[in-house]
Design a protein around this motif. Sequence first.
Motif, PDB file in Angstrom:
ATOM      1  N   GLY A 256       0.852  -1.260   0.008  1.00 13.65           N
ATOM      2  CA  GLY A 256      -0.070  -0.240   0.044  1.00 13.65           C
ATOM      3  C   GLY A 256       0.769   0.938  -0.005  1.00 13.65           C
ATOM      4  O   GLY A 256       1.770   1.325  -0.847  1.00 13.65           O
ATOM      5  N   SER A 257       0.741   2.245   1.068  1.00  9.85           N
ATOM      6  CA  SER A 257       1.343   3.385   0.987  1.00  9.85           C
ATOM      7  C   SER A 257       2.695   3.163   1.627  1.00  9.85           C
ATOM      8  O   SER A 257       2.942   2.116   1.943  1.00  9.85           O
ATOM      9  N   ALA A 258       3.358   4.291   1.626  1.00  8.26           N
ATOM     10  CA  ALA A 258       4.830   4.211   2.077  1.00  8.26           C
ATOM     11  C   ALA A 258       4.640   3.890   3.471  1.00  8.26           C
ATOM     12  O   ALA A 258       5.654   3.251   4.154  1.00  8.26           O
ATOM     13  N   PHE A 259       3.704   4.193   4.362  1.00  5.82           N
ATOM     14  CA  PHE A 259       3.310   3.978   5.574  1.00  5.82           C
ATOM     15  C   PHE A 259       3.297   2.590   6.139  1.00  5.82           C
ATOM     16  O   PHE A 259       3.147   2.219   7.171  1.00  5.82           O
ATOM     17  N   GLU A 260       2.657   1.882   5.064  1.00  9.86           N
ATOM     18  CA  GLU A 260       2.347   0.216   5.163  1.00  9.86           C
ATOM     19  C   GLU A 260       1.187   0.046   6.154  1.00  9.86           C
ATOM     20  O   GLU A 260       1.164  -0.834   6.975  1.00  9.86           O
ATOM     21  N   HIS A 261       0.505   1.084   6.045  1.00  7.54           N
ATOM     22  CA  HIS A 261      -0.532   0.959   7.137  1.00  7.54           C
ATOM     23  C   HIS A 261      -2.304   0.400   6.627  1.00  7.54           C
ATOM     24  O   HIS A 261      -2.818   0.100   7.654  1.00  7.54           O
ATOM     25  N   ALA A 262      -2.253   0.360   5.604  1.00  6.41           N
ATOM     26  CA  ALA A 262      -3.440  -0.214   5.285  1.00  6.41           C
ATOM     27  C   ALA A 262      -3.350  -1.337   3.910  1.00  6.41           C
ATOM     28  O   ALA A 262      -2.584  -1.389   3.219  1.00  6.41           O
ATOM     29  N   SER A 263      -4.288  -2.319   4.179  1.00  6.52           N
ATOM     30  CA  SER A 263      -4.368  -3.476   3.079  1.00  6.52           C
ATOM     31  C   SER A 263      -5.748  -3.190   2.397  1.00  6.52           C
ATOM     32  O   SER A 263      -6.854  -3.062   2.964  1.00  6.52           O
TER      33      SER A 263
END
Length: 303
Positions: A93-100
């Motif tokens: 996902g985003s660079a923050f790896e926060h959501a699937s």
Amino acid sequence: MPLLAGVPLAAATLQVIADDAGVDVLHIKGAAVDDALLARRTVTDPETGAVTTRLVPRSSVDADVLVRPSHVKRFFAAMSAHRWTMVYRFEDGSAFEHASTWIRPGVCHADIHRTFPGIGLAAEQAFDALWADHHTIDLAGHPCAVPSLAGQRLILILHAVRGGDLTSRDIELAWTDASADERAAVDALAARLHAQVALAAGTGRLEDHRDHRAYPLWKALSGGDTSRTLLWWARVRAQPDPWLALRTAVHLVAPKRDRLQRELGHKPDALQIAKAWGHQLGLAASELGRLAGRAAARARRAR
């Protein structure tokens, strides 16, 4: 199905799955936002001339759910059993790896969050803090758990800041139009969640945090900076320890497996992965070259 109906329906579906599986979830953004944080418009009846005020529903294309991190695996298993399919892993996902991202026939897709960008407290503790004051609202006729009003204000501001939209209507409604007591509640929650820097970026107080390791990141994000290299360095610098900094540095450059597979229409082979690495490194080299050129030009002008 219109999104105005489809998003709440997807949210309610996820809540039922969570309830059955014993999973704690909080619905965030979109259809779950409190009426106090919605825009309003006046409508004049053409026949009577009567003027009324109506809420303006938020436009949203998906259902956003924050899951207790220790319950994520259980929730994913339950979603899979109900014909939901993962499209992107957290890592893709985003660079923050926060959501699937997940999809299911018949409803809009869902973003399943395990963290929220801008919150620095450990994920499980952060969820506990948001869960402590949660309440329920009806979405598609089913009670769904949502954060407190202060929590919703904070999440909306952090979301807008990450997108570089400091003129967002969300910031206006969640902060600019808020009372002193409401702002104080948001500040207090941000302090508990270690989200002061990101909140400050959206509320005109970022320069108060110049010495914080996350300052360059939220300075760049809130300003809409598109430089890959500057954002890469800012994200690496924002990490709390060397191991996370190294992992972030590699992850941000590495090709995203699931995204590559969707682009190709099949699982990438070794050669395609190598080409993707080459493309990513080429972009980084090109960006570095542009930054070096700009720095040299500034140095010449300064002579």
